[in-house]
Scaffold this motif. Structure first.
Motif, PDB file in Angstrom:
ATOM      1  N   VAL A 232      -7.835   3.191   4.694  1.00 59.12           N
ATOM      2  CA  VAL A 232      -9.278   3.458   4.647  1.00 59.12           C
ATOM      3  C   VAL A 232      -9.623   4.468   5.740  1.00 59.12           C
ATOM      4  O   VAL A 232      -9.107   4.380   6.858  1.00 59.12           O
ATOM      5  CB  VAL A 232     -10.078   2.146   4.841  1.00 59.12           C
ATOM      6  N   ALA A 233     -10.487   5.422   5.418  1.00 60.73           N
ATOM      7  CA  ALA A 233     -10.877   6.453   6.386  1.00 60.73           C
ATOM      8  C   ALA A 233     -11.444   5.820   7.649  1.00 60.73           C
ATOM      9  O   ALA A 233     -12.384   5.024   7.594  1.00 60.73           O
ATOM     10  CB  ALA A 233     -11.903   7.385   5.757  1.00 60.73           C
ATOM     11  N   GLY A 234     -10.859   6.167   8.791  1.00 63.61           N
ATOM     12  CA  GLY A 234     -11.280   5.633  10.082  1.00 63.61           C
ATOM     13  C   GLY A 234     -10.483   4.429  10.533  1.00 63.61           C
ATOM     14  O   GLY A 234     -10.580   4.000  11.687  1.00 63.61           O
ATOM     15  N   PHE A 235      -9.665   3.860   9.608  1.00 61.46           N
ATOM     16  CA  PHE A 235      -8.886   2.655   9.911  1.00 61.46           C
ATOM     17  C   PHE A 235      -7.388   2.953  10.025  1.00 61.46           C
ATOM     18  O   PHE A 235      -6.582   2.037  10.015  1.00 61.46           O
ATOM     19  CB  PHE A 235      -9.100   1.601   8.813  1.00 61.46           C
ATOM     20  N   GLU A 236      -7.013   4.214  10.149  1.00 64.89           N
ATOM     21  CA  GLU A 236      -5.599   4.596  10.113  1.00 64.89           C
ATOM     22  C   GLU A 236      -4.765   3.904  11.185  1.00 64.89           C
ATOM     23  O   GLU A 236      -3.574   3.639  10.990  1.00 64.89           O
ATOM     24  CB  GLU A 236      -5.470   6.116  10.259  1.00 64.89           C
ATOM     25  N   ASN A 237      -5.379   3.576  12.311  1.00 63.82           N
ATOM     26  CA  ASN A 237      -4.655   2.931  13.416  1.00 63.82           C
ATOM     27  C   ASN A 237      -5.217   1.547  13.734  1.00 63.82           C
ATOM     28  O   ASN A 237      -5.122   1.075  14.872  1.00 63.82           O
ATOM     29  CB  ASN A 237      -4.719   3.818  14.668  1.00 63.82           C
ATOM     30  N   VAL A 238      -5.805   0.902  12.724  1.00 64.79           N
ATOM     31  CA  VAL A 238      -6.506  -0.356  12.958  1.00 64.79           C
ATOM     32  C   VAL A 238      -5.590  -1.436  13.529  1.00 64.79           C
ATOM     33  O   VAL A 238      -4.407  -1.539  13.167  1.00 64.79           O
ATOM     34  CB  VAL A 238      -7.178  -0.844  11.653  1.00 64.79           C
ATOM     35  N   LYS A 239      -6.163  -2.236  14.429  1.00 64.14           N
ATOM     36  CA  LYS A 239      -5.507  -3.429  14.961  1.00 64.14           C
ATOM     37  C   LYS A 239      -6.359  -4.633  14.581  1.00 64.14           C
ATOM     38  O   LYS A 239      -7.577  -4.614  14.701  1.00 64.14           O
ATOM     39  CB  LYS A 239      -5.370  -3.348  16.480  1.00 64.14           C
ATOM     40  N   PHE A 240      -5.684  -5.690  14.089  1.00 62.64           N
ATOM     41  CA  PHE A 240      -6.378  -6.907  13.651  1.00 62.64           C
ATOM     42  C   PHE A 240      -6.634  -7.843  14.832  1.00 62.64           C
ATOM     43  O   PHE A 240      -5.777  -8.028  15.684  1.00 62.64           O
ATOM     44  CB  PHE A 240      -5.534  -7.658  12.614  1.00 62.64           C
TER      45      PHE A 240
ATOM     46  N   GLU B   9      -5.920   4.567  -3.744  1.00 61.86           N
ATOM     47  CA  GLU B   9      -4.680   4.240  -3.030  1.00 61.86           C
ATOM     48  C   GLU B   9      -4.793   2.850  -2.395  1.00 61.86           C
ATOM     49  O   GLU B   9      -3.842   2.052  -2.452  1.00 61.86           O
ATOM     50  CB  GLU B   9      -4.391   5.298  -1.964  1.00 61.86           C
ATOM     51  N   VAL B  10      -5.945   2.565  -1.800  1.00 56.83           N
ATOM     52  CA  VAL B  10      -6.179   1.249  -1.196  1.00 56.83           C
ATOM     53  C   VAL B  10      -6.094   0.165  -2.275  1.00 56.83           C
ATOM     54  O   VAL B  10      -5.465  -0.882  -2.083  1.00 56.83           O
ATOM     55  CB  VAL B  10      -7.544   1.204  -0.482  1.00 56.83           C
ATOM     56  N   HIS B  11      -6.711   0.437  -3.426  1.00 58.64           N
ATOM     57  CA  HIS B  11      -6.713  -0.550  -4.515  1.00 58.64           C
ATOM     58  C   HIS B  11      -5.293  -0.823  -5.011  1.00 58.64           C
ATOM     59  O   HIS B  11      -4.929  -1.976  -5.276  1.00 58.64           O
ATOM     60  CB  HIS B  11      -7.582  -0.048  -5.672  1.00 58.64           C
ATOM     61  N   ASP B  12      -4.494   0.227  -5.134  1.00 58.29           N
ATOM     62  CA  ASP B  12      -3.110   0.054  -5.606  1.00 58.29           C
ATOM     63  C   ASP B  12      -2.298  -0.789  -4.631  1.00 58.29           C
ATOM     64  O   ASP B  12      -1.508  -1.654  -5.037  1.00 58.29           O
ATOM     65  CB  ASP B  12      -2.445   1.420  -5.793  1.00 58.29           C
ATOM     66  N   LEU B  13      -2.501  -0.562  -3.339  1.00 55.19           N
ATOM     67  CA  LEU B  13      -1.777  -1.345  -2.325  1.00 55.19           C
ATOM     68  C   LEU B  13      -2.199  -2.815  -2.369  1.00 55.19           C
ATOM     69  O   LEU B  13      -1.374  -3.713  -2.204  1.00 55.19           O
ATOM     70  CB  LEU B  13      -2.028  -0.764  -0.938  1.00 55.19           C
ATOM     71  N   LEU B  14      -3.496  -3.050  -2.582  1.00 60.42           N
ATOM     72  CA  LEU B  14      -3.976  -4.431  -2.659  1.00 60.42           C
ATOM     73  C   LEU B  14      -3.429  -5.134  -3.899  1.00 60.42           C
ATOM     74  O   LEU B  14      -3.066  -6.310  -3.843  1.00 60.42           O
ATOM     75  CB  LEU B  14      -5.509  -4.449  -2.676  1.00 60.42           C
ATOM     76  N   ARG B  15      -3.329  -4.399  -5.013  1.00 58.94           N
ATOM     77  CA  ARG B  15      -2.808  -4.992  -6.253  1.00 58.94           C
ATOM     78  C   ARG B  15      -1.369  -5.476  -6.092  1.00 58.94           C
ATOM     79  O   ARG B  15      -0.949  -6.422  -6.763  1.00 58.94           O
ATOM     80  CB  ARG B  15      -2.881  -3.978  -7.391  1.00 58.94           C
ATOM     81  N   GLU B  16      -0.618  -4.847  -5.201  1.00 60.72           N
ATOM     82  CA  GLU B  16       0.770  -5.256  -4.984  1.00 60.72           C
ATOM     83  C   GLU B  16       0.871  -6.712  -4.526  1.00 60.72           C
ATOM     84  O   GLU B  16       1.894  -7.367  -4.727  1.00 60.72           O
ATOM     85  CB  GLU B  16       1.435  -4.347  -3.949  1.00 60.72           C
ATOM     86  N   GLY B  17      -0.202  -7.204  -3.912  1.00 60.10           N
ATOM     87  CA  GLY B  17      -0.162  -8.584  -3.414  1.00 60.10           C
ATOM     88  C   GLY B  17      -0.861  -9.588  -4.302  1.00 60.10           C
ATOM     89  O   GLY B  17      -0.962 -10.769  -3.960  1.00 60.10           O
ATOM     90  N   PHE B  18      -1.369  -9.144  -5.479  1.00 60.30           N
ATOM     91  CA  PHE B  18      -2.132 -10.051  -6.334  1.00 60.30           C
ATOM     92  C   PHE B  18      -1.315 -11.275  -6.758  1.00 60.30           C
ATOM     93  O   PHE B  18      -1.856 -12.372  -6.896  1.00 60.30           O
ATOM     94  CB  PHE B  18      -2.626  -9.312  -7.584  1.00 60.30           C
ATOM     95  N   ASP B  19       0.006 -11.095  -6.962  1.00 59.91           N
ATOM     96  CA  ASP B  19       0.817 -12.236  -7.388  1.00 59.91           C
ATOM     97  C   ASP B  19       0.956 -13.274  -6.281  1.00 59.91           C
ATOM     98  O   ASP B  19       1.350 -14.414  -6.535  1.00 59.91           O
ATOM     99  CB  ASP B  19       2.199 -11.764  -7.843  1.00 59.91           C
ATOM    100  N   ARG B  20       0.626 -12.875  -5.039  1.00 58.75           N
ATOM    101  CA  ARG B  20       0.674 -13.819  -3.908  1.00 58.75           C
ATOM    102  C   ARG B  20      -0.737 -14.233  -3.468  1.00 58.75           C
ATOM    103  O   ARG B  20      -0.898 -14.908  -2.456  1.00 58.75           O
ATOM    104  CB  ARG B  20       1.426 -13.191  -2.734  1.00 58.75           C
ATOM    105  N   SER B  21      -1.743 -13.776  -4.217  1.00 56.08           N
ATOM    106  CA  SER B  21      -3.119 -14.159  -3.903  1.00 56.08           C
ATOM    107  C   SER B  21      -3.406 -15.525  -4.513  1.00 56.08           C
ATOM    108  O   SER B  21      -3.198 -15.727  -5.707  1.00 56.08           O
ATOM    109  CB  SER B  21      -4.102 -13.138  -4.475  1.00 56.08           C
ATOM    110  N   PRO B  22      -3.869 -16.487  -3.725  1.00 57.45           N
ATOM    111  CA  PRO B  22      -4.137 -17.829  -4.263  1.00 57.45           C
ATOM    112  C   PRO B  22      -5.182 -17.829  -5.367  1.00 57.45           C
ATOM    113  O   PRO B  22      -5.221 -18.728  -6.192  1.00 57.45           O
ATOM    114  CB  PRO B  22      -4.612 -18.624  -3.045  1.00 57.45           C
ATOM    115  N   MET B  23      -6.024 -16.783  -5.401  1.00 54.44           N
ATOM    116  CA  MET B  23      -7.030 -16.715  -6.453  1.00 54.44           C
ATOM    117  C   MET B  23      -6.402 -16.343  -7.792  1.00 54.44           C
ATOM    118  O   MET B  23      -6.815 -16.812  -8.845  1.00 54.44           O
ATOM    119  CB  MET B  23      -8.096 -15.682  -6.084  1.00 54.44           C
TER     120      MET B  23
END
Length: 625
Positions: free
Chosen positions: A329-337, A251-265
């Motif tokens: 990610v397990a344990g990061f459900e309420n993470v603050k940056f 699930e995490v990987h799928d969410l990250l893939r959504e932004g690949f077109d905006r990834s400078p790499m």
């Protein structure tokens, strides 16, 4: 314009890990030294993960310490956790690592530098170099101040034309919150240097109060922690902070893939090369598409802070994509940056343009160290800074250079790889890069290097005396095992318990100790051994040294013999300005590569990519060997 009324022996540009070690080494070998950096408040900043050491990197830190550098001492004084990695393998693979208190690490480095004689400081950006014909003459700052020097060490890190990327946003900077450096690259190109671009990245920093550690796996430090420094100015930790471990998911990987077109790499905005062995999370998902999860290590930034480093989640994806994915990610459900991850592009100079002293071939008296040479990692940078500072100082004093060979130090392997092979991606040290790793263990770095450093005045008399005592005690213990007998009645109960065949008659203790099933703790159960150790008050380091010398004597002797054989090629020097174009029997590729690298010995020439054994034979015949 200048208010500096002296010509320094050595000017070090940059206050990162390379710059700090370079400045300390030059000053401690008696050279008048100036450290110029853009911000004195960020000296020795841990701009990526808050840790020192690790696989092969821990060996480098111990080598730096053995030579009188400061990285080991600072790491010990500011550690919050210690681990000896790879203990399940042989001692050649053991690698120390500490989790560090980021703020205290930088503070301690600055304090140690301020206590170093012969060292001055100045805060400003260096925008150019002063030339004195074909040699260096000093530096020019952004205010136009000229500071003269007999040698200059450039340790610019990621600051040379640094460009930070977060998603589709980009802005100039050397690292988060700091401006980049301009002017030096352009001047070096005018002087005839080649440059390239590399990239590296860093993960988000998060608020520990927003994490649920009960859903993570605790990663404690060693039960009996050791330390980096061979000196007695530091002590092993008596309390430690744990790290935690969690995992990404599909699930995490799928969410990250959504932004690949905006990834400078992925969208082509970043064309430079990143570190293969420390890839971004998007790189890992792309390259290892068959993996349904990746490890994340959640590392505290210090003793008291609530800030945590998410090791394994390096990224330049848009900040909202980072946030959305990390919350799954397990344990990061309420993470603050605290801040999102980012990538940074910067200029580097292919290190084939350097000599083994790290002096440039184009400009006499100019040295490069750290990420400017295409390396990645605090430890790799610090070791280059140490050697550049030493050699800049020795050159000013008109003394012979100090060059570590491949069978003497991981530092020697690192520098030889860079100079001889170059690098097109950020270079990271691994144990596999060292062909003599049984000789280059973390436990014997002082035996290998402290005598060399003592000769040039970098390692103190106290260090040398402590080494002599340790060597004598370890060898005496080995001699004790070689000469003291043990009876079957005393030995067999332990041998049978360990599942190894019993003795039929008395024999020397070394025969028992050499068995793979028998450890030092078993030997200490024998009365004679226990009495000897207590009588001579032997410490853990001496006991460990004696154990390795007994149990790995055959391997060490074999590797030493191999190193001695190859040393014969190292002793065959190639004349300066050797004209390879005259050797028509050489392959075209060999002529081209050798003319560019200009190796100093036949051994180094044999390691140049594209040079075959037949090419080496041609050279030996031509040189009358």
């Amino acid at each position: 314009m200048s208010f500096f009324d002296q010509t320094y022996d050595v000017i070090v540009v940059g206050g990162g890990h390379a710059g700090c070690e370079a400045a300390a080494a030059a000053a401690n070998t008696g050279s008048s030294t100036l450290l110029v950096t853009m911000n004195l408040q960020t000296i020795a900043q841990m701009s990526c993960n808050p840790a020192m050491g690790g696989i092969a990197k821990g060996q480098i830190v111990r080598e730096i310490d053995a030579m009188g550098g400061y990285s080991g001492i600072v790491s010990d004084k500011t550690a919050i956790q210690f681990k000896m990695l790879n203990k399940s393998k042989g001692p050649a693979m053991w690698s120390p690592r500490v989790q560090s208190d980021r703020m205290r690490f930088a503070d301690e480095w600055r304090l140690m530098l301020e206590r170093t004689p012969n060292l001055d400081f100045y805060q400003e950006m260096v925008s150019g170099l002063l030339m004195d014909g074909d040699r260096i003459g000093g530096v020019i700052t952004s205010l136009g101040i000229e500071i003269k020097a007999k040698s200059v060490v450039l340790t610019n890190g990621t600051f040379l034309n640094g460009l930070i990327h977060i998603g589709d946003k980009q802005f100039g900077g050397g690292r988060a919150g700091e401006r980049n450096s301009k002017g030096i690259t352009e001047q070096l190109l005018e002087l005839g240097f080649e440059s390239g671009r590399m990239k590296t990245g860093t993960p988000p920093r998060v608020d520990g109060r927003s994490l649920d550690f009960s859903k993570m796996i605790e990663q404690p430090g060693d039960v009996n922690p050791q330390k980096f420094s061979y000196s007695n100015v530091t002590k092993p930790l008596t309390k430690q902070r744990s790290c935690q471990m969690s995992y990404t998911s599909l699930e995490v990987h799928d969410l990250l893939r959504e932004g690949f077109d905006r990834s400078p790499m992925f969208n082509g905005r970043i064309k430079s090369t990143g570190p293969r062995y420390c890839p971004s999370i998007e790189d890992k998902i792309n390259r290892f598409a068959d993996k349904d999860r990746h490890q994340l290590f959640v590392e505290p930034e210090g003793w008291d802070t609530i800030e945590y480093y998410v090791n394994g989640f390096s990224t330049s994806l848009p900040e909202e994509v980072q946030f959305k994915a990390l919350r799954k990610v397990a344990g990061f459900e309420n993470v603050k940056f605290f801040r999102p991850g980012y990538a940074i592009e910067y200029d580097y100079f292919p290190p084939t343009q350097l000599k083994h002293t790290l002096e440039t071939k184009v400009v006499s008296g100019l040295y490069f160290a750290g990420q400017i040479n295409g390396t990645t990692g605090y430890e790799e940078a610090a070791s280059q800074g140490l050697m550049a500072g030493i050699n800049a100082s020795l050159k000013v004093k008109e003394k012979d250079a100090l060059i570590l060979k491949r069978d003497e130090a991981y530092i020697g392997v690192l520098i030889d790889d860079l100079i001889t092979k170059g690098t097109k991606e950020p270079y990271r040290m691994f144990t596999s890069r060292a062909e003599y790793r049984t000789l280059l263990r973390q436990d014997n770095a002082d035996s290998r290097l402290t005598p060399l450093a003592h000769k040039i005045g970098l390692a103190s008399d106290d260090r040398m005396y402590a080494l002599d005592v340790k060597e004598k005690e370890a060898q005496n213990l080995v001699d004790f095992f070689n000469t003291t007998s043990i009876s079957p009645e005393e030995a067999n109960p332990i041998l049978e318990e360990k599942g190894t065949s019993p003795m039929k008659q008395s024999d020397k203790m070394v025969k028992i100790f050499s068995r793979p099933q028998i450890e030092l703790s078993d030997m200490l159960d024998f009365v004679d051994v226990k009495d000897y150790v207590q009588k001579n008050n032997l410490d853990t380091e001496v006991l460990e040294q004696a154990e390795i010398r007994v149990k790995y004597a055959g391997y060490i002797a074999k590797e030493k013999a191999n190193a001695d054989k190859l040393q014969r090629l190292e002793n065959i020097k190639i004349p300066d300005n050797f004209d390879y174009t005259k050797l028509k029997s050489l392959s075209y590729e060999a002529r081209e590569k050798l003319s560019k690298i200009q190796p100093t010995t036949i051994s180094q020439a044999s390691r140049v990519s594209g040079v075959s054994p037949s090419d080496i034979s041609v050279m030996l015949v031509y040189m009358g060997r």
